[in-house]
Design a protein around this motif. Structure first.
Motif, PDB file in Angstrom:
ATOM      1  N   GLN A 171      30.823  29.255  27.233  1.00  0.00           N
ATOM      2  CA  GLN A 171      30.122  27.978  27.357  1.00  0.00           C
ATOM      3  C   GLN A 171      28.694  28.152  26.840  1.00  0.00           C
ATOM      4  O   GLN A 171      28.018  29.125  27.178  1.00  0.00           O
ATOM      5  N   ILE A 172      28.226  27.230  26.024  1.00  0.00           N
ATOM      6  CA  ILE A 172      26.887  27.327  25.449  1.00  0.00           C
ATOM      7  C   ILE A 172      25.866  26.751  26.423  1.00  0.00           C
ATOM      8  O   ILE A 172      25.982  25.592  26.851  1.00  0.00           O
ATOM      9  N   LEU A 173      24.883  27.556  26.778  1.00  0.00           N
ATOM     10  CA  LEU A 173      23.759  27.105  27.606  1.00  0.00           C
ATOM     11  C   LEU A 173      22.510  27.128  26.730  1.00  0.00           C
ATOM     12  O   LEU A 173      22.146  28.169  26.192  1.00  0.00           O
ATOM     13  N   ASN A 174      21.852  25.965  26.575  1.00  0.00           N
ATOM     14  CA  ASN A 174      20.720  25.859  25.665  1.00  0.00           C
ATOM     15  C   ASN A 174      19.574  25.090  26.312  1.00  0.00           C
ATOM     16  O   ASN A 174      19.539  24.906  27.531  1.00  0.00           O
ATOM     17  N   GLY A 175      18.642  24.634  25.473  1.00  0.00           N
ATOM     18  CA  GLY A 175      17.494  23.905  25.990  1.00  0.00           C
ATOM     19  C   GLY A 175      17.889  22.652  26.746  1.00  0.00           C
ATOM     20  O   GLY A 175      17.248  22.288  27.749  1.00  0.00           O
ATOM     21  N   GLU A 176      18.942  21.969  26.287  1.00  0.00           N
ATOM     22  CA  GLU A 176      19.407  20.783  26.997  1.00  0.00           C
ATOM     23  C   GLU A 176      19.959  21.142  28.372  1.00  0.00           C
ATOM     24  O   GLU A 176      19.749  20.417  29.355  1.00  0.00           O
ATOM     25  N   SER A 177      20.667  22.285  28.458  1.00  0.00           N
ATOM     26  CA  SER A 177      21.152  22.771  29.759  1.00  0.00           C
ATOM     27  C   SER A 177      19.974  23.037  30.682  1.00  0.00           C
ATOM     28  O   SER A 177      20.012  22.729  31.887  1.00  0.00           O
TER      29      SER A 177
ATOM     30  N   LYS B 262      16.413  39.577  27.511  1.00  0.00           N
ATOM     31  CA  LYS B 262      15.222  39.665  28.365  1.00  0.00           C
ATOM     32  C   LYS B 262      14.178  38.623  27.971  1.00  0.00           C
ATOM     33  O   LYS B 262      13.622  37.939  28.832  1.00  0.00           O
ATOM     34  N   SER B 263      13.909  38.498  26.680  1.00  0.00           N
ATOM     35  CA  SER B 263      12.893  37.536  26.227  1.00  0.00           C
ATOM     36  C   SER B 263      13.306  36.106  26.554  1.00  0.00           C
ATOM     37  O   SER B 263      12.481  35.278  26.957  1.00  0.00           O
ATOM     38  N   VAL B 264      14.592  35.806  26.394  1.00  0.00           N
ATOM     39  CA  VAL B 264      15.108  34.471  26.711  1.00  0.00           C
ATOM     40  C   VAL B 264      14.928  34.171  28.193  1.00  0.00           C
ATOM     41  O   VAL B 264      14.492  33.074  28.577  1.00  0.00           O
ATOM     42  N   LEU B 265      15.246  35.144  29.040  1.00  0.00           N
ATOM     43  CA  LEU B 265      15.095  34.948  30.480  1.00  0.00           C
ATOM     44  C   LEU B 265      13.640  34.687  30.842  1.00  0.00           C
ATOM     45  O   LEU B 265      13.334  33.805  31.650  1.00  0.00           O
ATOM     46  N   MET B 266      12.720  35.442  30.245  1.00  0.00           N
ATOM     47  CA  MET B 266      11.310  35.264  30.580  1.00  0.00           C
ATOM     48  C   MET B 266      10.813  33.882  30.155  1.00  0.00           C
ATOM     49  O   MET B 266       9.944  33.301  30.812  1.00  0.00           O
ATOM     50  N   ARG B 267      11.381  33.340  29.071  1.00  0.00           N
ATOM     51  CA  ARG B 267      11.055  31.963  28.699  1.00  0.00           C
ATOM     52  C   ARG B 267      11.479  31.004  29.805  1.00  0.00           C
ATOM     53  O   ARG B 267      10.735  30.085  30.173  1.00  0.00           O
ATOM     54  N   ASN B 268      12.674  31.210  30.353  1.00  0.00           N
ATOM     55  CA  ASN B 268      13.151  30.379  31.459  1.00  0.00           C
ATOM     56  C   ASN B 268      12.192  30.429  32.637  1.00  0.00           C
ATOM     57  O   ASN B 268      11.850  29.392  33.228  1.00  0.00           O
ATOM     58  N   LEU B 269      11.771  31.621  32.989  1.00  0.00           N
ATOM     59  CA  LEU B 269      10.908  31.786  34.155  1.00  0.00           C
ATOM     60  C   LEU B 269       9.549  31.122  33.935  1.00  0.00           C
ATOM     61  O   LEU B 269       9.068  30.352  34.779  1.00  0.00           O
TER      62      LEU B 269
ATOM     63  N   ALA C 195      24.574  35.785  36.983  1.00  0.00           N
ATOM     64  CA  ALA C 195      24.008  34.540  36.468  1.00  0.00           C
ATOM     65  C   ALA C 195      23.899  34.601  34.950  1.00  0.00           C
ATOM     66  O   ALA C 195      24.060  35.671  34.345  1.00  0.00           O
ATOM     67  N   PHE C 196      23.575  33.436  34.342  1.00  0.00           N
ATOM     68  CA  PHE C 196      23.500  33.321  32.888  1.00  0.00           C
ATOM     69  C   PHE C 196      22.294  32.467  32.533  1.00  0.00           C
ATOM     70  O   PHE C 196      22.133  31.356  33.040  1.00  0.00           O
ATOM     71  N   ALA C 197      21.427  32.987  31.670  1.00  0.00           N
ATOM     72  CA  ALA C 197      20.199  32.289  31.295  1.00  0.00           C
ATOM     73  C   ALA C 197      20.412  31.451  30.047  1.00  0.00           C
ATOM     74  O   ALA C 197      20.904  31.961  29.038  1.00  0.00           O
ATOM     75  N   PRO C 198      20.036  30.168  30.071  1.00  0.00           N
ATOM     76  CA  PRO C 198      20.133  29.344  28.858  1.00  0.00           C
ATOM     77  C   PRO C 198      19.236  29.880  27.746  1.00  0.00           C
ATOM     78  O   PRO C 198      18.160  30.426  28.013  1.00  0.00           O
ATOM     79  N   PHE C 199      19.687  29.706  26.515  1.00  0.00           N
ATOM     80  CA  PHE C 199      18.891  30.127  25.370  1.00  0.00           C
ATOM     81  C   PHE C 199      17.988  28.981  24.938  1.00  0.00           C
ATOM     82  O   PHE C 199      18.459  27.886  24.616  1.00  0.00           O
ATOM     83  N   ILE C 200      16.675  29.211  24.938  1.00  0.00           N
ATOM     84  CA  ILE C 200      15.697  28.216  24.514  1.00  0.00           C
ATOM     85  C   ILE C 200      15.006  28.752  23.276  1.00  0.00           C
ATOM     86  O   ILE C 200      14.373  29.811  23.326  1.00  0.00           O
ATOM     87  N   ASP C 201      15.130  28.039  22.139  1.00  0.00           N
ATOM     88  CA  ASP C 201      14.471  28.535  20.931  1.00  0.00           C
ATOM     89  C   ASP C 201      13.022  28.056  20.875  1.00  0.00           C
ATOM     90  O   ASP C 201      12.570  27.263  21.714  1.00  0.00           O
ATOM     91  N   ASN C 202      12.285  28.543  19.893  1.00  0.00           N
ATOM     92  CA  ASN C 202      10.847  28.272  19.831  1.00  0.00           C
ATOM     93  C   ASN C 202      10.527  26.784  19.716  1.00  0.00           C
ATOM     94  O   ASN C 202       9.560  26.301  20.311  1.00  0.00           O
TER      95      ASN C 202
ATOM     96  N   GLU D 114      12.204  24.321  20.923  1.00  0.00           N
ATOM     97  CA  GLU D 114      12.425  23.705  22.229  1.00  0.00           C
ATOM     98  C   GLU D 114      11.310  24.055  23.203  1.00  0.00           C
ATOM     99  O   GLU D 114      10.944  23.250  24.064  1.00  0.00           O
ATOM    100  N   ILE D 115      10.766  25.266  23.080  1.00  0.00           N
ATOM    101  CA  ILE D 115       9.643  25.642  23.933  1.00  0.00           C
ATOM    102  C   ILE D 115       8.482  24.680  23.720  1.00  0.00           C
ATOM    103  O   ILE D 115       7.852  24.199  24.667  1.00  0.00           O
ATOM    104  N   ARG D 116       8.187  24.380  22.467  1.00  0.00           N
ATOM    105  CA  ARG D 116       7.070  23.478  22.172  1.00  0.00           C
ATOM    106  C   ARG D 116       7.309  22.101  22.793  1.00  0.00           C
ATOM    107  O   ARG D 116       6.392  21.460  23.323  1.00  0.00           O
TER     108      ARG D 116
END
Length: 500
Positions: free
Chosen positions: A243-249, A296-303, A486-493, A495-497
């Motif tokens: 299942q894809i978890l992304n910025g929308e998730s 790891k980097s993706v998770l830290m973005r979530n946090l 657990a599973f961390a959604p992937f947020i690209d740059n 989406e961060i902005r």
């Protein structure tokens, strides 16, 4: 060339313990353990031989007197089994950028001593005398053939309840399948076992499921909290079926936040697809680690983004020794503290002075608490801003300046009451850099995929992270509790902005 190597008292005692209680071969020559130590050192992170990390490798007996001498002929062998030339070549290759001539006996002698001492210390720090030493060797030296796997491999669609029941019956394991769920990256079977003997057998056999059933990766075996003798078996799916978890998730999950936490944090979804929130104030600090590609980097973005979005009374100190490669995007987008000059710290040389300033700020806050006769920041009538300190690649900082660790431990011990919280991350979780004293003061652990089970132990005090699939799946233990998959959604740059 010097022809002798001398152990220290503590090293010699440890060698005796390994031979007597670990290997249980009383007459085994002790120099075999020194050879093991050399091998272990080559498996650790590379550091130049003039780095200060090599001067802190006999911490458990300091400058104690020499205990025993070993001839190089014992350590390096002789005749057809003389490994000296090979070892010189290995030193030369690994330290090729340092312009050291290892054909020179004094240089070779220096390197050999450092490698033995460092390897002995790492084995000392990672091996518990209650562990099976032979299993420790298999895990630590990657001797099991199932270490590498291909998550794009062919998955056997015929794996079902009957296959699992048949396997357990063949191996005399009583099992009852209670439920089956299609999770984010796994098929999850909830099972009940009859007794502890069945648990021991299945927990030992679970590593064979990948080969037996042609799985895309290792199976996981986790306890169901609060239900006696009840467990989950997770069978990984092909990556194309994840299942894809992304910025929308991420956005959808944050909209479900309804808890009254002091500092709300979101880290991803559990295996039931529910968002996981927790209170950083209750953690009160987090240690994160995982190998390259683990997420790891993706998770830290979530946090970071979730803390910024869910809370108003928070400011950040972001320390990114990799020249701002990970944290630079947050500059001018989240509330960065005046303590660090309202900027992301990108130079490791600035970190020690910054940590001293942070300790001074912590002590200043304690005086305010004392004068107001309260014990914690959130008990003030007008609480001070909570400060969240996020440090990427903390192991590199400790290796460059050991005094930084002392300051961070001090903050970890006292920071919570004053409203200062730590999130520390690294790709190299090893006990020689991340001391037990530090980890004891960081009760919340997040383990992404690790290279080995000993690394998993360093992160969360138990094995399991070595069998994660990578790309954002993780185990989290909040404040020393039970681990949760657990599973961390992937947020690209981009989406961060948008998000911050």
């Amino acid at each position: 060339m010097a022809s002798k190597f001398f152990t220290k008292t503590g090293e010699e005692n440890f060698i005796n313990t390994v031979i007597k209680n670990g290997l249980k071969i009383p007459n085994l020559p002790k120099y075999y353990i020194l050879r093991l130590a050399i091998n272990k050192s080559f498996r650790l992170s590379y550091y130049p031989l003039d780095h200060n990390i090599w001067s802190n490798t006999i911490t458990y007996d300091g400058d104690a007197r020499n205990e025993k001498e070993y001839n190089y002929e014992q350590i390096l062998g002789k005749g057809n089994k003389n490994y000296e030339t090979m070892l010189r070549a290995m030193f030369a290759f690994r330290h090729k950028d340092e312009n050291i001539d290892f054909s020179d006996d004094s240089n070779f002698d220096m390197a050999l001593h450092k490698y033995i001492h460092r390897g002995l210390l790492e084995i000392y720090n990672t091996y518990k005398t209650t562990d099976n030493f032979y299993q420790y060797l298999i895990d630590e030296f990657n001797l099991n053939s199932a270490t590498n796997y291909d998550i794009t491999a062919k998955f056997d669609d015929r794996v079902d309840e009957e296959d699992i029941l048949k396997y357990c019956k063949e191996n005399s394991i009583y099992i009852e399948i209670i439920d089956k769920e299609d999770s984010i990256r796994h098929i999850a079977y909830k099972i009940r076992l009859k007794n502890t003997d069945d648990y021991k057998k299945l927990s030992k056999d679970i590593d064979s499921f990948q080969i037996r059933f042609g799985l895309a990766g290792p199976a996981l075996f986790d306890e169901v909290i609060g239900e006696a003798m009840t467990f989950y078996i997770y069978l990984p799916k092909l990556q194309k079926d994840w299942q894809i978890l992304n910025g929308e998730s991420f956005r959808t999950d944050l909209m479900k936040y309804g808890q009254k936490f002091e500092i709300g944090v979101y880290c991803g979804r559990d295996m039931k697809n529910d968002p996981i929130f927790f209170d950083l104030e209750q953690c009160p600090h987090i240690f994160i680690a995982g190998t390259t590609g683990s997420g790891k980097s993706v998770l830290m973005r979530n946090l970071i983004i979730s803390i910024a979005k869910l809370n108003s009374n928070v400011e950040f100190i972001l320390i990114d020794p990799k020249n701002g490669a990970e944290f630079g995007i947050y500059e001018n987008k989240v509330n960065i503290s005046v303590i660090c000059g309202k900027k992301v710290i990108k130079n490791s040389d600035e970190v020690y002075d910054l940590m001293k300033k942070l300790v001074d700020e912590m002590e200043r806050r304690y005086k305010i608490l004392d004068s107001n006769k309260v014990a914690k920041n959130n008990q003030l009538k007008e609480p001070l801003s909570n400060v969240v300190v996020v440090i990427d690649e903390v192991a590199d900082l400790f290796a460059s300046n050991k005094n930084i660790e002392d300051l961070i431990i001090r903050i970890a011990q006292k920071g919570r009451a004053s409203g200062i919280f730590l999130i520390l991350a690294t790709q190299t979780p090893n006990s020689e850099i991340l001391s037990q004293n530090l980890r004891a003061n960081i009760p919340t652990r997040i383990a992404l995929k690790t290279i080995s089970s000993p690394q998993s132990k360093v992160i969360m005090d138990e094995v399991g992270a070595q069998n994660l699939l990578g790309k954002g799946d993780l185990y989290i233990k909040v404040n020393g509790g039970n681990k949760i998959l657990a599973f961390a959604p992937f947020i690209d740059n981009s989406e961060i902005r948008d998000l911050v």
